[in-house]
Scaffold this motif. Sequence first.
Motif, short mmCIF file in Angstrom:
data_model
loop_
_atom_site.label_atom_id
_atom_site.label_comp_id
_atom_site.label_asym_id
_atom_site.label_seq_id
_atom_site.Cartn_x
_atom_site.Cartn_y
_atom_site.Cartn_z
N GLN A 289 -33.51 97.91 -13.17
CA GLN A 289 -32.61 97.44 -12.13
C GLN A 289 -31.17 97.85 -12.42
O GLN A 289 -30.44 98.29 -11.52
CB GLN A 289 -32.68 95.92 -12.01
CG GLN A 289 -31.78 95.33 -10.93
CD GLN A 289 -31.66 93.82 -11.02
OE1 GLN A 289 -31.75 93.26 -12.11
NE2 GLN A 289 -31.46 93.17 -9.89
N LYS A 290 -30.78 97.75 -13.67
CA LYS A 290 -29.40 98.08 -14.05
C LYS A 290 -29.08 99.55 -13.85
O LYS A 290 -27.96 99.91 -13.48
CB LYS A 290 -29.18 97.68 -15.51
CG LYS A 290 -27.76 97.86 -16.01
CD LYS A 290 -27.62 97.38 -17.44
CE LYS A 290 -26.18 97.56 -17.93
NZ LYS A 290 -26.00 97.08 -19.33
N THR A 291 -30.07 100.40 -14.08
CA THR A 291 -29.87 101.85 -13.95
C THR A 291 -30.34 102.38 -12.61
O THR A 291 -30.55 103.59 -12.45
CB THR A 291 -30.62 102.58 -15.08
OG1 THR A 291 -32.01 102.25 -15.02
CG2 THR A 291 -30.06 102.18 -16.44
N GLN A 292 -30.56 101.48 -11.67
CA GLN A 292 -30.93 101.82 -10.30
C GLN A 292 -32.21 102.65 -10.22
O GLN A 292 -32.30 103.65 -9.52
CB GLN A 292 -29.77 102.58 -9.62
CG GLN A 292 -28.50 101.75 -9.53
CD GLN A 292 -27.37 102.49 -8.85
OE1 GLN A 292 -27.43 103.70 -8.65
NE2 GLN A 292 -26.32 101.76 -8.49
N PRO B 83 -24.80 89.41 -16.20
CA PRO B 83 -25.52 88.67 -15.16
C PRO B 83 -26.72 89.40 -14.57
O PRO B 83 -27.31 88.93 -13.59
CB PRO B 83 -24.45 88.48 -14.09
CG PRO B 83 -23.62 89.74 -14.18
CD PRO B 83 -23.63 90.12 -15.64
N ILE B 84 -27.06 90.57 -15.07
CA ILE B 84 -28.19 91.32 -14.50
C ILE B 84 -29.47 90.80 -15.15
O ILE B 84 -29.82 91.19 -16.25
CB ILE B 84 -28.04 92.83 -14.75
CG1 ILE B 84 -26.75 93.33 -14.11
CG2 ILE B 84 -29.24 93.57 -14.18
CD1 ILE B 84 -26.46 94.78 -14.38
N MET B 85 -30.16 89.90 -14.45
CA MET B 85 -31.39 89.33 -14.99
C MET B 85 -32.48 89.26 -13.92
O MET B 85 -33.63 89.09 -14.20
CB MET B 85 -31.11 87.92 -15.53
CG MET B 85 -32.28 87.19 -16.13
SD MET B 85 -32.87 87.95 -17.66
CE MET B 85 -34.34 86.96 -17.97
N GLY B 86 -32.06 89.45 -12.66
CA GLY B 86 -33.01 89.29 -11.56
C GLY B 86 -34.19 90.25 -11.63
O GLY B 86 -35.28 89.93 -11.19
N GLY B 87 -33.96 91.45 -12.19
CA GLY B 87 -35.05 92.42 -12.26
C GLY B 87 -36.18 92.00 -13.15
O GLY B 87 -37.30 92.53 -13.04
N GLY B 88 -35.94 91.06 -14.04
CA GLY B 88 -36.99 90.62 -14.94
C GLY B 88 -37.88 89.53 -14.38
O GLY B 88 -38.87 89.16 -15.02
N VAL B 89 -37.55 89.03 -13.20
CA VAL B 89 -38.34 87.96 -12.58
C VAL B 89 -39.40 88.58 -11.68
O VAL B 89 -39.11 89.49 -10.89
CB VAL B 89 -37.43 87.02 -11.75
CG1 VAL B 89 -38.25 85.88 -11.16
CG2 VAL B 89 -36.32 86.48 -12.62
N THR B 90 -40.62 88.11 -11.81
CA THR B 90 -41.70 88.62 -10.95
C THR B 90 -41.77 87.79 -9.67
O THR B 90 -42.10 86.60 -9.71
CB THR B 90 -43.06 88.55 -11.68
OG1 THR B 90 -43.28 87.22 -12.15
CG2 THR B 90 -43.08 89.49 -12.86
#
Length: 301
Positions: A96-99, A173-180
């Motif tokens: 997510q961080k690296t698009q 704050p980038i953590m949303g990508g780890g949530v399923t």
Amino acid sequence: MDTDQEAPSTPGTPGAPLFEGIRAEHHGNGNGKRSLLKNCISFNADDWTNEERGLSSKVSCSLSPPPISLARKVGAEFISTLMLIFAGTATAIVNQKTQGTETLIGLAASTGLAVMIVISSTGHISGAHLNPAITIAFAALKHFPWKHVPVYIGAQMVASLCASFALKWIFDPIMGGGVTVPSVGYEQAFALEFIISFNLMFVITAVATDTRAVGDLAGIAVGATVMLNVLIAGETTGASMNPVRTLGPAIVTNNFKAIWVYLTAPILGTLCGAGIYTAVKLPDEHGDVHRKPSAERSFRR
């Protein structure tokens, strides 16, 4: 377990013989003595083979590894689950961080490799369940004691929380990508999680409980199944297959969308996968497929 007939242990199972099928035999004058190794027999020099005199004797030894304490098993389960959750979740966050540079193939490879690594390193200690659904399925089929289920699930849950909080501290704050979370309807998400969990447990039951399966390649087989499942469902549900994979990041981010899907579908899928394999597997040499195992199941190295 019947007292008059003992079921064979799965090679590599904690508590099973290190060298299966080797028995102590002695053909000679019967002067065998017990040595300091309780399971071995030592012999006088006169008992050994002396080909020049036409004497022969056969000596072999069955060695059993020392029992593994529950504390060691739980510790290994905690560490292996922590490694898996950290690797799988971190890859999704970095993607997510690296698009999207990691791509779906990268996500699948990361999770599959993590599974291979932890099974190879801790499978012979704790069984490397890594997943409450797998622990429950093993217990339901009497391959794992129910009394140890709460302790294993507790270790898995704590490991997931520790990994998730560590990732929040590192990547916040980038953590949303780890949530399923599902990108499709709840029914479709439930069906996908059920099917991929079924696939996973079918393979695990084969390599961990059937002595005819190629257990030495258990880590590769299970890791490859995880990779395949991520390629199938990664874009739609996140391919959790594991309640603690979803619950830890959900608690840290306070995002509980469709949490019931990820808590129920994997458990039901693994129960069905384990049950179906048990029903279709070949009978043992004596034609009895209903005998209880003599020890906890684990992955062979």
